[in-house]
Enzyme design. Sequence first.
Site, PDB file in Angstrom:
ATOM      1  CB  CYS A 184      -0.976  -0.045   1.165  1.00  0.00           C
ATOM      2  SG  CYS A 184      -2.360   1.105   0.979  1.00  0.00           S
ATOM      3  CG  HIS A 218      -3.756  -3.351   3.650  1.00  0.00           C
ATOM      4  ND1 HIS A 218      -2.570  -2.978   4.243  1.00  0.00           N
ATOM      5  CD2 HIS A 218      -4.287  -2.223   3.114  1.00  0.00           C
ATOM      6  CE1 HIS A 218      -2.393  -1.675   4.074  1.00  0.00           C
ATOM      7  NE2 HIS A 218      -3.412  -1.199   3.393  1.00  0.00           N
TER       8      HIS A 218
END
Length: 490
Positions: free
Chosen positions: A331, A429
């Site tokens: 991310c 994630h």
Amino acid sequence: MTARVLMVQGCTSDAGKSTLVTALCRWAYRRRLRVAPFKPQNMALNSAVTMDGGEIGRAQAVQAQACGLEPMVDFNPVLLKPNSDVGAQVIVHGRAVANMDARDYHDYKRRAFEAVMASHGRLAEAYDAVIVEGAGSPAEINLRDGDIANMGYAEAVDCPVILVADIDRGGVFAHLVGTLALLSSSERARVAGFVINRFRGDLALLQSGLDWLERETGKPVLGVLPYLPGLHLEAEDALPQAQPEKMAAPLRVAVPALPRISNHTDFDALRAHPGVGLHFVGLGQSLPACDLVILPGSKSTRADLAWLRAQGWDEAIARHLRYGGKVLGICGGLQMLGQAVHDPLGIEGEPGSSAGLGWLDLETALQPQKQLCRVQGRLAFAEARVQGYEIHCGISRGAGLASPFARLDDGRSDGAISADGQVMGSYLHGLFDDPQALSALLQWAGMRHAAELDMRALREAGIERLADMVDAHLQTNLLEQWLGVTACVA
């Protein structure tokens, strides 16, 4: 029918509220109650994506699992994600509404409480029981005015409260008695009993203190919960403790402890794997000898990128790569590995651009609309499934994306892999939670025989262990009375 509501509040942060709520949720679920978790207001940088496309605290997603449910935004209607020492992104019913400092949020609390009560109402109509987690401590005097997270909520819905304290940090009797003393008379009256958490040793040596506490306060001690080593549940926010026993593990992983690190629960599966030694590297610490460096997610990507440079991580990673090491960005970490991060609208702070670390051929522009979705697909570099969730407001573009990290089932590709295969980045994630993906990534990082590990199964075993603990150590007759278990089972 309106649900029975039971709330758990703590004398301090990290007293064990999340763990106890998870335990009570599974205990009630075992007894065939339709039970749901609830946290009116959460402040955390560990979050999850719900089945209805919103964002809630990670702990409430685990509590949903304990209830046999998929996560929903009503389980955590207000989430605060700190992006500075005095401000946070405010998320209501799963969607970001604004960045606010403490004074602005104080003024906004009335509207936030309306969202809390709307979620409470829907849950109360849909379930037999709602197990509620407070935030911080109800005795924080400066936060009492307009409280929506602890006694303000409990008074509004008229529910009993269990007060939990952590004996492992010391001063447990002072914590409990002092907290009671700082409550109003009506708030004290709704405290139904105490739970003492993380006890080690001979319980007989504690008994005289428990007897004194009950005499002094007129409240029952519902039980003393033991310290549970090796429990695999996500932390609400604090970084997990070091694992010195795994410093000589076959695969060594280093993760910078960014000031605004987010979703560090991504690394729980690595910490649980017997062949991996994972080390969070903090302020002023040098990058240790390792096989893999992982740049984690960040709530303030440009600020944390500047922190990395100030700590010398850019030079340390370059040296790590020269010696054949691997680097993975997740991310915000993916964004940092690119050529630049642009924030023209000031989404995360002052508008502007920052040069990236330059190991992936892509640039990222931050956008007001946050990407929130669950995804699954296949890793592009291995025959392995992968699944996870996206929480980001950046859009990445560049030639490097032509060599993706994963190909998703919805037709999109994710992330990038450098031409030499040493550097990879992904927006996903939770990608280590999938056994196939974890094994493939460990092999890429240098582990010859990477055993699979199922993090969800480990988490499930931990939840079951907690429910067993409730049966063994708490006065379940009182829990049955408060939650109506007998009537439901009959």
